[in-house]
Design an enzyme around this catalytic site. Structure first.
Site, PDB file in Angstrom:
ATOM      1  N   ALA A   1      36.605  43.765  35.135  1.00 51.81           N
ATOM      2  CA  ALA A   1      36.318  44.501  33.900  1.00 51.81           C
ATOM      3  C   ALA A   1      37.342  43.875  33.061  1.00 51.81           C
ATOM      4  O   ALA A   1      38.470  43.351  33.049  1.00 51.81           O
ATOM      5  CB  ALA A   1      36.159  45.919  33.870  1.00 51.81           C
TER       6      ALA A   1
ATOM      7  N   ALA B   1      40.769  48.189  30.931  1.00 52.86           N
ATOM      8  CA  ALA B   1      39.327  47.890  31.306  1.00 52.86           C
ATOM      9  C   ALA B   1      38.774  48.692  32.237  1.00 52.86           C
ATOM     10  O   ALA B   1      37.645  49.356  32.318  1.00 52.86           O
ATOM     11  CB  ALA B   1      39.223  46.282  31.480  1.00 52.86           C
TER      12      ALA B   1
ATOM     13  N   GLY C   1      40.098  51.681  33.786  1.00 58.84           N
ATOM     14  CA  GLY C   1      39.931  53.137  33.224  1.00 58.84           C
ATOM     15  C   GLY C   1      38.617  53.419  32.509  1.00 58.84           C
ATOM     16  O   GLY C   1      37.741  54.479  32.504  1.00 58.84           O
TER      17      GLY C   1
ATOM     18  N   SER D   1      44.658  39.003  36.143  1.00 56.73           N
ATOM     19  CA  SER D   1      45.270  39.901  35.008  1.00 56.73           C
ATOM     20  C   SER D   1      46.810  39.608  34.763  1.00 56.73           C
ATOM     21  O   SER D   1      47.366  39.746  33.654  1.00 56.73           O
ATOM     22  CB  SER D   1      45.334  41.564  35.729  1.00 56.73           C
ATOM     23  OG  SER D   1      45.983  41.295  37.155  1.00 56.73           O
TER      24      SER D   1
ATOM     25  N   LYS E   1      44.440  43.754  49.371  1.00 53.31           N
ATOM     26  CA  LYS E   1      44.568  43.454  47.934  1.00 53.31           C
ATOM     27  C   LYS E   1      45.703  43.026  47.785  1.00 53.31           C
ATOM     28  O   LYS E   1      45.789  42.174  46.664  1.00 53.31           O
ATOM     29  CB  LYS E   1      43.912  44.936  47.414  1.00 53.31           C
ATOM     30  CG  LYS E   1      43.827  44.718  45.680  1.00 53.31           C
ATOM     31  CD  LYS E   1      42.815  43.878  45.253  1.00 53.31           C
ATOM     32  CE  LYS E   1      42.483  43.562  43.811  1.00 53.31           C
ATOM     33  NZ  LYS E   1      42.215  44.540  42.836  1.00 53.31           N
TER      34      LYS E   1
HETATM   35  O1  PAF Z   1      44.587  41.098  39.392  1.00 57.21           O
HETATM   36  C1  PAF Z   1      43.532  40.445  39.381  1.00 57.21           C
HETATM   37  O2  PAF Z   1      43.121  39.626  38.036  1.00 57.21           O
HETATM   38  C2  PAF Z   1      42.441  40.675  40.324  1.00 57.21           C
HETATM   39  O3  PAF Z   1      42.943  41.607  41.155  1.00 57.21           O
HETATM   40  C3  PAF Z   1      42.319  39.419  41.096  1.00 57.21           C
HETATM   41  C4  PAF Z   1      41.422  39.800  42.512  1.00 57.21           C
HETATM   42  C5  PAF Z   1      43.301  38.608  41.433  1.00 57.21           C
HETATM   43  C6  PAF Z   1      40.937  38.742  40.484  1.00 57.21           C
HETATM   44  O4  PAF Z   1      41.489  37.898  39.224  1.00 57.21           O
END
Ligand code: PAF
Length: 295
Positions: A123, A12, A14, A250, A178
């Site tokens: 995305a 998504a 990319g 994700s 992050k």
């Molecule tokens: O990996 C993910 O899904 C995202 O980086 C996050 C910030 C945890 C939001 O779902």
């Protein structure tokens, strides 16, 4: 000036970048090693609901005259995706993925210009449609051999395509932030197969506090400019939980669809770094093992 961008990794994020580069009339090549080429026609559903589609060019070999290489594979795919081309790459390479440590697996030399990046854009890829689910921002920073001017040029190019894009003097800092967010949200939502918002529930709080406590032992030693305390880090993570409350992370999706996860580059990364510094990191290790034990 129009540039030729090669994108490796057609998930998504990319493809979101590919659409935006294309909208600004840059030339895009999607580099793939897949035997069966993906569908050339890819749709984008913008944040405001507008849709459009593009016929992309796929290539199995690295084209000549490339200005920028954007790698948006999963962290564990970076090595295999890039290594075959490293000898011939002259353009700057940007690595943009969840997790940390993929760059340590690359055999880089003095000629490779590498930029690390992190983004908060949301995305989703459904069939041939990329849905831009959340506006965010992207931060880039030098990993090796980019002059300040090259970094500014790269930032200006990206910012003209999918703003805002900022540079950071120590990219390690936003990457570690992050990472901390992913260390909490991803394994907990994956193991519980829940949306991010569920992590506001009282029953998760003591475990979240323990994960953060361990992160706070290690991250300030990795990054001396780290400004967070356990409290402000938790507030920041909880803001992401709330902003993405309806999303499945994700990793929750990877586990649901039995795909490989990025856990080795998220909790796994911090456990390895912590152990080098003499910390046990029991809670993060437990999460790392639990995800890997799922299949
Ligand atoms: O990996 C993910 O899904 C995202 O980086 C996050 C910030 C945890 C939001 O779902």
């Amino acid at each position: 000036m129009k540039k030729h961008i090669v994108i490796i990794g057609h998930g998504a994020i990319g493809l979101l970048w590919a659409h935006h580069f294309h909208q600004r009339s840059h030339q895009i090549t999607l580099l793939t090693h897949r035997e069966l080429l993906p569908n050339k026609k890819q749709y984008l559903k913008n944040i405001d609901g507008d849709s459009n589609h593009i016929e992309f060019t796929f290539s199995k070999t690295m084209p000549q005259d490339v200005d920028l290489i954007l790698v948006t594979t999963k962290a564990y795919q970076v090595k295999d995706a890039l290594s075959p081309w490293l000898n011939e790459i002259k353009a700057p390479i940007i690595l943009l993925h969840n997790g940390m440590g993929s760059v340590d697996h690359l055999t880089l030399n003095e000629t490779h210009k590498v930029i690390l990046a992190t983004t908060t854009h949301g995305a989703l890829l459904k069939d041939n449609t990329i849905i831009h689910t959340g506006l965010g921002q992207t931060v880039i920073g030098n990993y090796q051999h980019n002059t300040p001017q090259q970094l500014i040029d790269c930032q200006a190019l990206l910012d003209g395509v999918l703003p805002p894009v900022k540079t950071h003097l120590s990219i390690q800092q936003p990457l570690l932030l992050k990472l901390a967010i992913n260390c909490v949200i991803n394994p907990l939502t994956a193991l519980n197969q829940c949306q991010n918002g569920k992590l506001q529930a009282i029953e998760f709080q003591s475990q979240i506090d323990l994960i953060i406590k361990e992160l706070q032992q290690v991250i300030p030693l990795l990054e001396p400019t780290w400004i967070y305390t356990a409290e402000t880090l938790k507030e920041t993570i909880m803001r992401v939980v709330i902003a993405t409350a309806d999303n499945y992370s994700s990793m929750a999706q990877d586990v649901k669809f039995k795909r490989e996860t990025e856990i080795d580059f998220i909790n796994g990364y911090i456990v390895r770094e912590g152990q080098k510094l003499g910390f046990e990191m029991i809670e993060n290790k437990k999460l790392w093992n639990s995800i890997n034990a799922l299949y």
